[in-house]
Motif scaffolding. Structure first.
Motif, mmCIF file in Angstrom:
data_model
loop_
_atom_site.group_PDB
_atom_site.id
_atom_site.type_symbol
_atom_site.label_atom_id
_atom_site.label_comp_id
_atom_site.label_asym_id
_atom_site.label_seq_id
_atom_site.Cartn_x
_atom_site.Cartn_y
_atom_site.Cartn_z
ATOM 1 N N MET A 64 0.745 -1.276 -0.055
ATOM 2 C CA MET A 64 -0.009 -0.099 0.147
ATOM 3 C C MET A 64 0.920 1.348 0.001
ATOM 4 N N SER A 65 2.039 1.278 0.679
ATOM 5 C CA SER A 65 2.895 2.403 0.756
ATOM 6 C C SER A 65 3.260 2.812 -0.738
ATOM 7 N N SER A 66 3.783 1.635 -1.262
ATOM 8 C CA SER A 66 4.535 1.586 -2.556
ATOM 9 C C SER A 66 3.247 2.304 -3.632
ATOM 10 N N SER A 67 2.067 1.788 -3.391
ATOM 11 C CA SER A 67 1.134 2.426 -4.372
ATOM 12 C C SER A 67 0.717 3.721 -4.207
ATOM 13 N N ALA A 68 0.652 4.212 -2.744
ATOM 14 C CA ALA A 68 0.581 5.669 -2.433
ATOM 15 C C ALA A 68 1.586 6.607 -3.237
ATOM 16 N N LEU A 69 2.841 6.072 -3.035
ATOM 17 C CA LEU A 69 4.097 6.703 -3.697
ATOM 18 C C LEU A 69 3.872 7.097 -5.072
ATOM 19 N N SER A 70 3.640 5.833 -5.587
ATOM 20 C CA SER A 70 3.261 6.084 -7.030
ATOM 21 C C SER A 70 2.377 7.132 -7.659
ATOM 22 N N LEU A 71 1.197 7.291 -6.649
ATOM 23 C CA LEU A 71 0.170 8.116 -6.807
ATOM 24 C C LEU A 71 0.644 9.599 -6.719
ATOM 25 N N GLU A 72 1.509 9.764 -5.834
ATOM 26 C CA GLU A 72 2.008 11.131 -5.530
ATOM 27 C C GLU A 72 2.843 11.342 -6.471
ATOM 28 N N ARG A 73 3.683 10.329 -6.911
ATOM 29 C CA ARG A 73 4.561 10.910 -8.012
ATOM 30 C C ARG A 73 3.827 11.235 -9.408
ATOM 31 N N ALA A 74 2.698 10.541 -9.436
ATOM 32 C CA ALA A 74 1.764 10.691 -10.711
ATOM 33 C C ALA A 74 1.144 12.025 -10.737
ATOM 34 N N GLY A 75 1.245 12.840 -9.542
ATOM 35 C CA GLY A 75 0.541 14.155 -9.341
ATOM 36 C C GLY A 75 -0.718 14.258 -8.615
ATOM 37 N N ALA A 76 -0.956 13.264 -7.824
ATOM 38 C CA ALA A 76 -2.164 13.214 -6.920
ATOM 39 C C ALA A 76 -1.718 14.284 -5.717
ATOM 40 N N ALA A 77 -2.945 14.951 -5.432
ATOM 41 C CA ALA A 77 -2.916 15.982 -4.324
ATOM 42 C C ALA A 77 -3.305 15.324 -3.059
ATOM 43 N N CYS A 78 -4.068 14.421 -3.139
ATOM 44 C CA CYS A 78 -4.588 13.573 -1.913
ATOM 45 C C CYS A 78 -4.801 12.184 -2.295
ATOM 46 N N ILE A 79 -4.896 11.146 -1.135
ATOM 47 C CA ILE A 79 -5.141 9.730 -1.507
ATOM 48 C C ILE A 79 -5.992 9.230 -0.837
#
Length: 229
Positions: A64-79
C-alpha cells in the motif's frame, strides 16, 4: 480541481463506485461534460486477499505504501485507500507520502455527528468489525459502536468475499443483511455504517429505517471537497 489518487482494486467493484461518484460530483459542480481528475493505482485483490488471510500486514503495509508513493509521483494531491479494511495500513501509507491520506472512518464519523447520532452499528469484513482500528476512530469522535454477533459477522464476511467482491448480488443475501441490521437496531443502533465499500451495492437507505452511512460515497465526497476547495 486537484488530482485525487485512488489505491483501487480492493475490490474492482468498489473502485468503480468511487470513480462513478467522483465523476458525478465533478459533472454536478462544473457542468457537463466535465469529469474528475483522478489517477488510479489498481492492486491485485487476489494477492491482497491472500496476504490478509495469512495475517501478513507487514507486506500489505509495503504494498500500500508503494502504491501511494506512485500516486504522489503521478501528481495526486491527496490519496484515498478505496477499502475500509485496508485502512489498517494507513499509518504506513501516511509515512510514505507527503500529501494527505483521507481516512474513511474520520469522514464517516463527521457524517454521523452531523446527524446527531451517538451509537451506531458497524458492518464490514471480519477485519473491520473485529479489529479496533475503525472503532477507535469512531470513539475519538465520541461515537459508540456495536458490532453483530459472531455468526452474523461470519455471514457478512462470507457474502462480501464470495459475492459482493465479484459483483454478485442476490435477494437472499440482501435479506440476510437486512435481518442482521434489524437485530442491531433492536439492540440500540441509531444508524448503520456500511463499513465495506461493496455493501452499498446491496443495501441502500431506502431499505433501512434508520440512517445508513455509505462509506464509499462519504469517502469520495470528502476527497472531492478537498480537491475543489
Amino acid at each position: 480541481m486537484k488530482t485525487i489518487g485512488l489505491i483501487g482494486g480492493i475490490t474492482p467493484e468498489s473502485t468503480v463506485l468511487y470513480y462513478r461518484v467522483l465523476n458525478q460530483l465533478a459533472a454536478s459542480k462544473y457542468g457537463e461534460p466535465h469529469s474528475a481528475k483522478v489517477v488510479v493505482n489498481s492492486v491485485d485483490f487476489g494477492e491482497i486477499s491472500k496476504l490478509q488471510s495469512e495475517n501478513r500486514w507487514d507486506i500489505l503495509n509495503e504494498v500500500m505504501s508503494s502504491s501511494a508513493l506512485s500516486l504522489e509521483r503521478a501528481g495526486a494531491a491527496c490519496i484515498l485507500i478505496c477499502a475500509n479494511t485496508m485502512h489498517l495500513t494507513i499509518g504506513a501509507v501516511e509515512a510514505a507520502v507527503n500529501i494527505p491520506v483521507i481516512h474513511i472512518a474520520e469522514a464517516t464519523s463527521k457524517q454521523i455527528l452531523s446527524k446527531g447520532l451517538k451509537k451506531v452499528a458497524l458492518l464490514g469484513t471480519k477485519y473491520t468489525m473485529e479489529k479496533t482500528f475503525y472503532i477507535d476512530v469512531l470513539k475519538t469522535f465520541g461515537i459508540e459502536t456495536i458490532i453483530p454477533e459472531l455468526d452474523d459477522r461470519n455471514e457478512i464476511h462470507r457474502i462480501i468475499y464470495d459475492e459482493l467482491s465479484k459483483g454478485k448480488l442476490t435477494s437472499n443475501s440482501k435479506a440476510i443483511y437486512l435481518k442482521i441490521i434489524q437485530k442491531l437496531i433492536q439492540t440500540g443502533a441509531e444508524g448503520i455504517i456500511l463499513g465495506c465499500t461493496e455493501i452499498p451495492l446491496l443495501i441502500q437507505q431506502k431499505d433501512v429505517s434508520v440512517p445508513v452511512f455509505d462509506t464509499t460515497t462519504i469517502h469520495a465526497n470528502a476527497a472531492f471537497h478537498f480537491a475543489t476547495t
